[in-house]
Motif scaffolding. Sequence first.
Motif, PDB file in Angstrom:
ATOM      1  N   LEU A 108       0.842  -1.198   0.000  1.00  0.00           N
ATOM      2  CA  LEU A 108       0.000   0.000   0.000  1.00  0.00           C
ATOM      3  C   LEU A 108       0.875   1.246   0.000  1.00  0.00           C
ATOM      4  N   LEU A 109       1.970   1.201   0.774  1.00  0.00           N
ATOM      5  CA  LEU A 109       2.900   2.335   0.775  1.00  0.00           C
ATOM      6  C   LEU A 109       3.424   2.582  -0.635  1.00  0.00           C
ATOM      7  N   MET A 110       3.734   1.465  -1.314  1.00  0.00           N
ATOM      8  CA  MET A 110       4.273   1.569  -2.663  1.00  0.00           C
ATOM      9  C   MET A 110       3.249   2.187  -3.608  1.00  0.00           C
ATOM     10  N   ILE A 111       1.979   1.772  -3.455  1.00  0.00           N
ATOM     11  CA  ILE A 111       0.941   2.273  -4.346  1.00  0.00           C
ATOM     12  C   ILE A 111       0.689   3.757  -4.077  1.00  0.00           C
ATOM     13  N   VAL A 112       0.635   4.123  -2.799  1.00  0.00           N
ATOM     14  CA  VAL A 112       0.272   5.506  -2.463  1.00  0.00           C
ATOM     15  C   VAL A 112       1.436   6.470  -2.714  1.00  0.00           C
ATOM     16  N   TYR A 113       2.648   6.072  -2.279  1.00  0.00           N
ATOM     17  CA  TYR A 113       3.754   7.034  -2.339  1.00  0.00           C
ATOM     18  C   TYR A 113       4.771   6.705  -3.433  1.00  0.00           C
ATOM     19  N   GLY A 114       4.548   5.643  -4.196  1.00  0.00           N
ATOM     20  CA  GLY A 114       5.507   5.287  -5.246  1.00  0.00           C
ATOM     21  C   GLY A 114       6.665   4.500  -4.667  1.00  0.00           C
ATOM     22  N   SER A 115       7.280   3.644  -5.503  1.00  0.00           N
ATOM     23  CA  SER A 115       8.321   2.771  -4.960  1.00  0.00           C
ATOM     24  C   SER A 115       9.696   3.415  -5.014  1.00  0.00           C
ATOM     25  N   GLU A 116       9.799   4.632  -5.587  1.00  0.00           N
ATOM     26  CA  GLU A 116      11.132   5.221  -5.713  1.00  0.00           C
ATOM     27  C   GLU A 116      11.609   5.806  -4.375  1.00  0.00           C
ATOM     28  N   THR A 117      12.900   6.093  -4.335  1.00  0.00           N
ATOM     29  CA  THR A 117      13.480   6.676  -3.137  1.00  0.00           C
ATOM     30  C   THR A 117      13.134   8.155  -3.066  1.00  0.00           C
TER      31      THR A 117
END
Lengths: 291, 360
Positions: A108-117
């Motif tokens: 969910l973190l990846m979906i909401v905030y994107g997987s990039e640094t």
Amino acid sequence: MILDQLVNGLALGMVYALIAVGYSLVFGILRLINFSHGSVYAFGAHMAMVFVGMEYGIVPALIFSIILTGMLGIAIDKLALAPLRAKNSKRIAALITTIGVSYIIQNLLMIVYGSETKFFPKLFDYGNINIGRVSIGTTQLFIVGVSLVLLVLLSYIIKKTKIGLAMRAVEQNHKAASLMGIDVNFIVTFTFFLGGASAAIAGTLISGYYQVVYPNMGFLAGLKAFSAAVLGGIGILHGAIVGGLIVGVSESFAAAYLGGTYRDAVAFVILIAVLLVKPTGLFGKKGNIKV
Amino acid sequence: MEKKNYGTHKLNHIVGKIQGAMIKNKNIVIALLITLVLALPYIISSQYVLRIIIMIGVYSILSLSLGLVTGYAGQVSLGHAAFYAIGAYTSAILSVNYGISFFITVPVAAMIAALCGLLLGLPTLRLSGPYLAITTLGFGEIVRMVLSNWDRVTNGPLGISRIPRPSILGIELTLANNGLYYLILIFVAITTVVMLAIVKSKMGRAMMALREDELAATMMGIRITYYKVVAFVVSAFFSGLAGAFYAHMIRFIDPNSFTFDTSILILSIVILGGMGTIKGMFLGSALLISFPEFARFLQAYRFVVYGVVLIMMMRYRPQGILGGQKKTEYKLPKGVDVGQSKETAPGKTGESINTVEEGV
């Protein structure tokens, strides 16, 4: 050089200790390895990032993050683990559940905030302080200071307050504690709140130190912190702190002398070495098996 | 709450009924299954689907091997991807650098994995519970870090590419000529037979005893450390076998193919399929390996759904889909009377003995 690395390692180790405490508290009470703790830590860092972005200043951001992450801890317990306890499930069921929770949070973190640094502003950077030939960054001092205060606070809560007494009682025996009028479910939930809150602080501190945030950040940090908790004797608070410091210091020495590539493996090598000599960890007590 | 319980019971009932029917017509079902499995590549024309089926085969071997350690001997290992990786790398390095045939590198790779299992198992298996879990986890991470840092041998993070396909008498086995499919079929069959042989023997019973209660098993004179190590070594051997096959099928391996996620996937298969069962491993692999493919329409959410499925499973059917369903009645030895009156309800005698649910 050696002292510099020592300071680096101590700052890192204090943060590991904060994460490790979360593992240790939950393990002490539920005998459960909480695999979702790493992603809870990543969640805390992301929340801090969001609130820092709103520019209310770092302290309110930290507080918001602590509250939200603590709530997440409570939610994990209430939604996923409490029903299992009510059913008296096997321990491995709870373990797999926490793995499932970790998948959910991380993705969910990846979906909401994107997987990039993503960039995180440096916390409390007022340059370096030189003591003799050693130069200490104020960020590091800040990390050590905040973690130390928190760890003292946590020890105080567990050793001196009424709720801490209840926690220790539940740790020893759920049934007996319940008979003495302790609300066991509340204590477990409170433990998850404490764990979540300390993970949020650790996440914020580490993000401020490395200046990056990303959804998978909890994985390795979580594993190392868990090693730290086991190293010191899981379920024992000061064990988690000592374990965290050992892992942090050895990691920063490994990074300096063995090259950055092996730094992540050192924690595990030390862990396995210690467990082989003393299977319950440094401060662990040997549990009695009743026939 | 009651409604939910009702749902679970209903599910249990349906699963039980299907199993009952299958056991009744056992021979027919087995014959049908064998025909279906053998004819599968001719029924399915898509190479994409066949590839997924082969991966299901690879994970069946992996979960069968972990199933021996976790499902039967009751030891939780969180680093099984390490043995998988050791098998894959050994076989790949031997065949790429020295040009040795696949059919020689595979047993060597499996042996090396088994040796690593022995080296890890001997010192660590006196640990138990979370301590063993974290040690195996640490081992998995160490192996992965060695693979990505030992550049001279493993080519570091770049991985090994152009691994030759297995070939018999000059004929290359590929997806297109179904060679790989039948090869994995043979490997799965070998693994299943060995696992069944172990489980049904004295060794298997000893492992189950130590899963149920280590202390009691020790009292009965079972050398628990010995059996734990044996389970570990056998398990590592077959994981290495699966790894070797995987390397030659995919033809490219790098350290990222063998992460903690892989270990967790294998463990999830074992638990979802049902600990302490053999059939469950096949079903679990089929479900979990094909799930991401079926769930492509969910896109980014599919791992969230995966997490939800794991949680729901643990809540409503923690013994796994096929676990805890032993249908054969327990027979007391002749002449033993437990003092039950004849009027016991008829349902009582036919009740299944739940070995899995009570344990661990």
